[in-house]
Design an enzyme around this catalytic site. Structure first.
Site, PDB file in Angstrom:
ATOM      1  N   GLU A  55     -26.434  48.549  34.628  1.00  0.00           N
ATOM      2  CA  GLU A  55     -26.400  49.983  34.915  1.00  0.00           C
ATOM      3  C   GLU A  55     -27.308  50.346  36.084  1.00  0.00           C
ATOM      4  O   GLU A  55     -27.048  51.289  36.824  1.00  0.00           O
ATOM      5  CB  GLU A  55     -26.766  50.794  33.671  1.00  0.00           C
ATOM      6  CG  GLU A  55     -25.709  50.747  32.563  1.00  0.00           C
ATOM      7  CD  GLU A  55     -25.819  49.519  31.665  1.00  0.00           C
ATOM      8  OE1 GLU A  55     -26.690  48.648  31.918  1.00  0.00           O
ATOM      9  OE2 GLU A  55     -25.025  49.425  30.704  1.00  0.00           O
ATOM     10  N   PHE A 117     -26.917  53.941  15.735  1.00  0.00           N
ATOM     11  CA  PHE A 117     -26.822  52.781  16.618  1.00  0.00           C
ATOM     12  C   PHE A 117     -26.654  53.233  18.069  1.00  0.00           C
ATOM     13  O   PHE A 117     -25.793  54.054  18.380  1.00  0.00           O
ATOM     14  CB  PHE A 117     -25.648  51.885  16.194  1.00  0.00           C
ATOM     15  CG  PHE A 117     -25.491  50.684  17.094  1.00  0.00           C
ATOM     16  CD1 PHE A 117     -26.485  49.711  17.163  1.00  0.00           C
ATOM     17  CD2 PHE A 117     -24.368  50.533  17.888  1.00  0.00           C
ATOM     18  CE1 PHE A 117     -26.361  48.627  18.011  1.00  0.00           C
ATOM     19  CE2 PHE A 117     -24.226  49.443  18.730  1.00  0.00           C
ATOM     20  CZ  PHE A 117     -25.221  48.484  18.791  1.00  0.00           C
ATOM     21  N   GLN A 118     -27.488  52.720  18.930  1.00  0.00           N
ATOM     22  CA  GLN A 118     -27.483  53.042  20.358  1.00  0.00           C
ATOM     23  C   GLN A 118     -27.673  54.524  20.648  1.00  0.00           C
ATOM     24  O   GLN A 118     -27.154  55.052  21.629  1.00  0.00           O
ATOM     25  CB  GLN A 118     -26.226  52.488  21.044  1.00  0.00           C
ATOM     26  CG  GLN A 118     -26.226  50.961  21.031  1.00  0.00           C
ATOM     27  CD  GLN A 118     -25.205  50.331  21.953  1.00  0.00           C
ATOM     28  OE1 GLN A 118     -24.153  50.901  22.196  1.00  0.00           O
ATOM     29  NE2 GLN A 118     -25.513  49.146  22.452  1.00  0.00           N
ATOM     30  N   LYS A 167     -19.874  61.303  21.779  1.00  0.00           N
ATOM     31  CA  LYS A 167     -18.593  60.619  21.612  1.00  0.00           C
ATOM     32  C   LYS A 167     -17.500  61.590  21.156  1.00  0.00           C
ATOM     33  O   LYS A 167     -16.382  61.573  21.665  1.00  0.00           O
ATOM     34  CB  LYS A 167     -18.756  59.475  20.609  1.00  0.00           C
ATOM     35  CG  LYS A 167     -17.630  58.474  20.691  1.00  0.00           C
ATOM     36  CD  LYS A 167     -17.960  57.182  19.959  1.00  0.00           C
ATOM     37  CE  LYS A 167     -16.826  56.187  20.142  1.00  0.00           C
ATOM     38  NZ  LYS A 167     -17.092  54.915  19.459  1.00  0.00           N
ATOM     39  N   MET A 482     -45.238  41.631  50.517  1.00  0.00           N
ATOM     40  CA  MET A 482     -46.039  42.825  50.770  1.00  0.00           C
ATOM     41  C   MET A 482     -47.301  42.829  49.898  1.00  0.00           C
ATOM     42  O   MET A 482     -48.383  43.216  50.349  1.00  0.00           O
ATOM     43  CB  MET A 482     -45.202  44.082  50.506  1.00  0.00           C
ATOM     44  CG  MET A 482     -45.915  45.367  50.851  1.00  0.00           C
ATOM     45  SD  MET A 482     -46.474  45.395  52.564  1.00  0.00           S
ATOM     46  CE  MET A 482     -45.127  46.238  53.367  1.00  0.00           C
TER      47      MET A 482
HETATM   48  C1  TPP Z   1     -39.646  47.302  40.783  1.00  0.00           C
HETATM   49  C2  TPP Z   1     -40.855  46.990  41.592  1.00  0.00           C
HETATM   50  N1  TPP Z   1     -41.799  46.147  41.100  1.00  0.00           N
HETATM   51  C3  TPP Z   1     -42.882  45.854  41.838  1.00  0.00           C
HETATM   52  C4  TPP Z   1     -43.056  46.404  43.073  1.00  0.00           C
HETATM   53  C5  TPP Z   1     -44.295  46.068  43.895  1.00  0.00           C
HETATM   54  N2  TPP Z   1     -43.929  45.402  45.133  1.00  0.00           N
HETATM   55  C6  TPP Z   1     -43.800  46.048  46.302  1.00  0.00           C
HETATM   56  S1  TPP Z   1     -43.345  45.063  47.568  1.00  0.00           S
HETATM   57  C7  TPP Z   1     -43.354  43.703  46.562  1.00  0.00           C
HETATM   58  C8  TPP Z   1     -43.021  42.360  47.091  1.00  0.00           C
HETATM   59  C9  TPP Z   1     -41.595  42.230  47.468  1.00  0.00           C
HETATM   60  O1  TPP Z   1     -41.323  40.871  47.694  1.00  0.00           O
HETATM   61  P1  TPP Z   1     -39.988  40.446  48.409  1.00  0.00           P
HETATM   62  O2  TPP Z   1     -38.837  41.121  47.776  1.00  0.00           O
HETATM   63  O3  TPP Z   1     -39.918  38.976  48.510  1.00  0.00           O
HETATM   64  O4  TPP Z   1     -40.146  41.108  49.842  1.00  0.00           O
HETATM   65  P2  TPP Z   1     -41.208  40.755  50.986  1.00  0.00           P
HETATM   66  O5  TPP Z   1     -42.372  41.697  50.856  1.00  0.00           O
HETATM   67  O6  TPP Z   1     -41.624  39.328  50.810  1.00  0.00           O
HETATM   68  O7  TPP Z   1     -40.447  40.992  52.246  1.00  0.00           O
HETATM   69  C10 TPP Z   1     -43.719  44.050  45.259  1.00  0.00           C
HETATM   70  C11 TPP Z   1     -43.858  43.115  44.145  1.00  0.00           C
HETATM   71  C12 TPP Z   1     -42.060  47.296  43.522  1.00  0.00           C
HETATM   72  N3  TPP Z   1     -42.143  47.934  44.688  1.00  0.00           N
HETATM   73  N4  TPP Z   1     -40.966  47.544  42.780  1.00  0.00           N
END
Ligand code: TPP
Ligand code: MG
Lengths: 573, 99
Positions: A55, A117-118, A167, A482
């Site tokens: 979803e 349920f659900q 529903k 990042m």
């Molecule tokens: C759902 C979610 N969980 C955690 C984060 C924290 N977060 C921001 S950037 C990042 C790293 C992303 O890694 P990747 O997808 O490999 O991209 P890169 O920065 O290496 O280009 C994280 C964990 C987030 N923004 N969203």
């Protein structure tokens, strides 16, 4: 108005969607929503339903669709876990002002409150992340509720609406179906009138300004005000910067475009914010990623804030002139009345000088390095040069997102689709699917990290089953890059749980019947990008990039935007 | 800015969920509500919600603006409770009586 007799609530819902001009929707079935899916089976000639694999994929796809087309995105999910799986996307759409109608099924009205349920109380759960939500417990309420839902989602500051349908409401018979689109609600004034006095005061400030800077946010595109923004800028020789969400409001090739503001924005846009004597902030909300330390933000500037949402005025910065209303109308009024100006040589020279510095210290080394591994900037730049600014660029969240925002070329509006306010990893792949469904004739290129791709990677199944020709460029650094960058810069390089053991993404793509290739040598990069773009159908290009590359320039969180850092060592001063 | 007691009022459609949306805004700002009251107005279907709480003027301003954003809300205002004195409201009459 159309009239139909003796139909079920489910059919009434589908007819209502058709009345609203819906042609595509994204969803996932389950017990409580079977009656609706059963009717949908008869409507597949008029409604193109895309079955996602989760979803969350459905709601992000609806977001990508809405952002690319300007229409309301529609998604649907069953009760309980189906509905709760939508919440991340709904919250994302709320902060990024994306018009959505999310239909969730609910247990029968007689079972509400019994932990059936659900059963999940999705109405309570989505209150803080929806513009409006409503539970429908009888078929008779459906047409009017759907009309209201679309009206609220798309008017004023757009946002997500959840309609929860029990529903029994789906199966009940409606004696007669009559659809009347909603044109107004007495308690809801979506579009405050742009006031002449406010425009007059803004014009005075513009006419008196020597160093004005316009900052365009997404509101410029939401109002269809791109041409008016350019008209005002050109008439009064005002340089234009954009926010992350505002990218593509003005073509990146426009001579007055000085780049993006914010944490990883351009030097010119940030420095000119600090030097400007006037900011014209249009359809943007002064996010902390834009302002840095607000007490040192735009210290020399008067501020004209144009936004349709009254709650945004004065929330972060106190404007000298507030224009509360539609951005296109406000821009048009300003462009009619402000005095024409010749080119502001000295002020534009500031932009050129800042760009030169950024080019020398950051851009050159990033997009055309002489040796070492491929960089993210280089990969984005290659795609940009091959696409020539015509593609829709979609991103996930992380370093690759910032590189995509810095080095993409964007000639057409609504061409940069990203998760801005919520920063939702996993947004990219499904949003790209939605954008491609909405704009099948445009090239859609996704930049996604190896981390974020794996958050919604199951949507490769959607790409396969529905034959959606998205181009997936994985900027693969083997890190949650990042976060790793912040650990390196601010936590003594203690890489706590940010290194990833990744699968072979090309084998994964093959498992889904998607053409793919991995590229790690600089010599082959351009040819690989051309192959991806020339391929007829979906394609995944796994680009092995420098493992520990960093995004610069950078404003460290909480610092003034005057404190740009250019590299790991240099503080830019 | 100092904390004071404020009264926020909102004129709303008398519809299910509106009060929840308003209280969610208080929750988000981590403000405890000291009193909540809903009364009918002279217009059928329109209610007035009154909430008292402690907070700063800046936060009250933001809360009221966010309440106004709710689709069913016509308007919302705030007032510092200490400004609700007999003199402030009925000053003219009182000064007449004092003579
Ligand atoms: C759902 C979610 N969980 C955690 C984060 C924290 N977060 C921001 S950037 C990042 C790293 C992303 O890694 P990747 O997808 O490999 O991209 P890169 O920065 O290496 O280009 C994280 C964990 C987030 N923004 N969203
Ligand atoms: Mg990564």
């Amino acid at each position: 108005m159309t009239e139909k007799r003796n139909i079920t609530g489910a059919e009434a819902l589908l007819l209502s969607l058709l009345e609203e001009g819906v042609t595509d929707l994204f969803g996932y079935p389950g017990g409580a929503i079977i009656p609706l899916y059963d009717k949908l089976y008869d409507y597949t000639d008029r409604l193109n339903h895309i079955l996602t694999r989760h979803e969350q994929g459905a709601v992000h796809a609806a977001q990508g669709y809405a952002r690319a087309t300007g229409r309301v995105g529609v998604c649907m999910a069953t009760s309980g876990p189906g509905a709760t799986n939508l919440i991340t996307g709904i919250a994302d759409a709320m902060v990024d002002s994306t018009p959505l109608v999310c239909i969730t099924a609910q247990v029968a009205a007689s079972l509400l409150g019994t932990d059936a349920f659900q059963e999940a109380d999705i109405i309570s759960m989505t209150i803080p992340v929806t513009k409006w939500n409503h539970q429908v417990t009888s078929a008779a309420e459906l047409p009017e509720t759907i009309a209201k839902a679309f009206y609220i989602a798309r008017t004023g500051r757009p946002g997500p609406v959840v309609i929860d349908i029990t529903k029994n409401a789906q199966t009940e018979i409606l004696d007669s179906f009559v659809y009347t689109p909603c044109t107004g609600l007495r308690s809801y004034l979506p579009e405050p009138e742009v006031r002449d006095e406010a425009v007059a005061r803004a014009v005075e400030l513009i006419d008196a300004s020597r160093r004005p800077l316009m900052i365009t946010g997404q509101g410029v595109m939401l109002s269809g005000g791109e041409a008016e923004a350019a008209r005002l800028a050109e008439r009064c020789a005002i340089p234009v910067a954009t926010t992350l969400m505002g990218l593509s409001a003005v073509p990146t090739s426009h001579p007055l475009f000085v780049g993006r503001v914010g944490m990883h924005g351009n030097v010119a846009a940030n420095e000119m914010t600090q030097q400007a004597d006037l900011l014209i902030a249009v359809g943007m909300r002064f996010s902390d990623r834009v302002t840095g330390d607000v007490s040192h933000y735009a210290p020399n500037a008067r501020i004209i804030h144009i936004d349709i949402d009254a709650a945004e005025h004065g929330k972060i910065v106190k404007p000298d002139v507030s224009i509360c209303g539609d951005a296109r109308k406000a821009l048009s009024a300003l462009a009619d009345k402000a005095a024409p100006r010749a080119e502001r040589r000295e002020w534009m020279e500031t932009a050129r000088e800042a760009y030169e510095r950024e080019r020398r210290y950051v851009i050159d080394g990033c997009i055309s390095p002489a040796e070492g591994d491929i960089t993210m900037g280089e990969a984005v730049d290659k795609v940009a040069s091959v696409c020539g600014g015509e593609a829709i660029i979609v991103t996930d969240v992380g370093q690759h997102q910032m590189f995509a925002s810095r080095y993409s070329r964007l000639n057409r509006p609504r061409s940069f689709i990203t998760s801005g306010g919520l920063g939702t990893m996993g947004f990219g792949l499904p949003a790209a699917i939605g954008a491609k469904v909405g704009c099948p004739d445009r090239e859609v290129v996704l930049f996604v990290g190896d981390g974020g791709l794996q958050m919604t990677v199951q949507e490769l199944g959607t790409v396969m089953q529905s034959g959606i020709a998205v181009k997936i460029a994985v900027l693969d650094n083997g890190y949650l890059g990042m976060v790793r960058q912040w650990q390196q810069l601010f936590f003594e390089s203690r890489y706590s749980f940010t290194s990833l053991a990744d699968p072979d993404f090309t084998i994964l793509a093959s498992a889904y019947g998607i053409a793919s290739r991995r590229v790690s040598a600089r010599d082959s990069l351009e040819e690989a990008v051309r192959e991806m773009l020339a391929h007829d159908g979906p394609y995944l290009l796994d680009i092995a990039v420098e493992r520990e590359g960093n995004v610069f320039p950078m404003v460290p969180a909480g610092k003034s935007i005057s404190n740009l850092i250019f590299s790991e060592l240099n503080d830019g001063q | 800015m100092d904390n004071r007691e404020y009264t926020v009022t909102a004129l709303t459609e008398n519809k299910i969920g509106v009060l929840n949306r308003i209280t969610a805004i208080y929750l988000r700002h981590k403000i405890n509500m000291e009193g909540v009251r809903v009364i009918d107005t002279q217009v059928p279907g329109v209610s007035m919600i009154t909430i008292s709480s402690y907070g700063t003027e800046e936060v009250m301003e933001r809360i009221v603006r966010q309440i106004r954003r709710i689709v069913e809300v016509f308007d919302s205002r705030y007032k510092a409770v200490e400004s609700i004195t007999p003199e402030n409201i009925y000053g003219e009459i009182l000064s007449g009586l004092g003579d």
